[in-house]
Design an enzyme around this catalytic site. Structure first.
Site: not given
Lengths: 295, 295
Positions: B154, B121, B50
């Site tokens: 994540c 995300k 990321e």
């Protein structure tokens, strides 16, 4: 809903029930002896494994039928109710339920005031599909004086939807009744845990919920059971040790059930439940089946 | 859809990008040096962490804005595209995306023929909420000559819905881009794994999908990153070792992506995808928020 009385001492009982009509009385007696040991250890909430009075490996539907009983009027459930009343505890146990011509792989929750409720296993494993009917009661959460209790049974936890739905309804603790068996190898890692141990830990972690998982040991008609019972905290990590793969054991944990109701202390901006993007999850229901599998 | 070319050699790159405008060029250069090392090791698909070109810990929205670039026209994405063309590989990398006045925490997938797609995300962690906009592209799966590739970033994997939705769309492999940080203690268990290692393993296991998780190491403005990159097989277990908590590393795994398309060999009656009880999951959407939390 009622506020929980915390802390609660939870006990999970790992033992070796054996299939066979002639063994059911012995299985039930053994489950009660071990539950009594848990009571003596101070337990308020006791979890027995899946199909704890009958053993697991029925030979056919007729055999399963012969092992099954009505809920809550059958003899095992009545004994568990008597036990819970007598010792002023909550008890969760698995059994084969007969309802007319249908059989279910069922878990019951009983307490000091008698029968509280039941859950019928929604995801059936292997040959169970040949004798049990898939659960038709959804994923109920039972409100009790010690907190909100959800149940799931074994293969259910392979479907992350199940602990999620229980937690979304506000379950403080999920009682997980298991006869864990073979998974794609390795069966255990170097830490002595099986994949189901980790499924239990991560389900507790992402849902901020306690999970008390009672598994069984021993062998039956060629199937080896994996033990590995555990009680996972809301952070996901086991409270105390994970049980062995092959020994009769009782695990205890003192848990503050109210802690499942607070947002986990991640930071000022995150909350595991509120962060869900339900707006993006709609497509989950669009797929009842993997698009690449034969229909 | 196209059939995958298998086996594929997957590489995940764990390193230490550092935040700061003046450091972005160095971060990008380092990411390409490590990607080249992966190429020399035979990798066909390379996963970077990321925000791999910018570092993670922006001080405010203005700072994040200064680190961001357009996708795919920005300089980092163009360099990654050039790299993928030159070496005939697929590359996944995280960056801060600027789209007009909005910023996204984005992952891109590029290949021998150029830009393939991006994912924004959906679940933002901590202060990210102060500068990024939550992802608005759902959970896309990209069809490529080497197989179907999904991305997540994540905190997304804390939501089991995400890998589930990717797998339900037929993803063969999920590329997981991470800057794993603090979770409720303990950070690591005796096996040296963090909770995110187990989230990755169990998500792979229950979805019968490969997950290649690239994490980062180092410290930034008081935050310690956890490393622990891993490549999980469809059985959930890591292929090879889980990376250290604090060393720059490249992990490799030769995976047969087609194996994610077969039902896992559980038995004749079970299939992880077909066994889903979508008929009972409807209630998942009824709860956009935990009923016990303030509304």
């Amino acid at each position: 809903m009622s506020e929980p009385t915390s802390p609660v001492r939870v006990a999970v009982v790992q033992f070796d029930p054996q299939v066979g009509i002639e063994k059911c009385v012995g299985n039930l007696r053994r489950s009660l002896e071990l539950a009594l040991e848990a009571v003596k250890g101070g337990a308020n909430l006791i979890v027995l494994p899946e199909l704890s009075n009958t053993g697991y490996f029925f030979s056919n539907r007729q055999d399963a039928f012969a092992h099954a009983e009505a809920v809550p009027d059958g003899p095992s459930v009545q004994r568990w109710i008597d036990f819970a009343r007598e010792h002023n505890v909550y008890l969760v146990a698995g059994l084969a339920e007969r309802d007319g011509m249908r059989l279910f792989n069922t878990g019951v929750l009983v307490g000091p005031d008698g029968f509280i409720g039941k859950y019928r296993k929604a995801h059936l494993w292997n040959l169970e599909k040949l004798w049990f009917t898939p659960g038709d009661l959804g994923f109920p959460v039972f409100d009790t004086p010690i907190g909100r209790i959800g149940l799931l049974i074994c293969w259910d936890i392979w479907f992350p939807e199940v602990p999620r739905i229980l937690a979304q309804q506000g379950a403080d603790i999920i009682c997980s009744l298991n006869n864990w068996v073979w998974t794609p190898p390795p069966l255990f890692d170097d830490a002595g845990k099986c994949m189901a141990s980790y499924l239990t830990m991560t389900a507790a972690h992402v849902n901020n919920v306690f999970i008390a998982a009672a598994s069984r040991i021993g062998e039956e008609r060629g199937a080896r059971y994996l033990g590995c019972s555990l009680i996972a905290g809301t952070n996901g990590w086991p409270i105390g040790a994970v049980a062995s793969a092959d020994r009769q054991e009782i695990l205890f944990a003192d848990v503050d059930l109210t802690s499942s109701r607070s947002a986990p202390i991640w930071n000022n901006l995150n909350d595991l439940h509120r962060d869900r993007r339900a707006d993006l999850y709609d497509q989950m229901l669009g797929y009842t089946q993997h698009p690449c599998l034969p229909r």
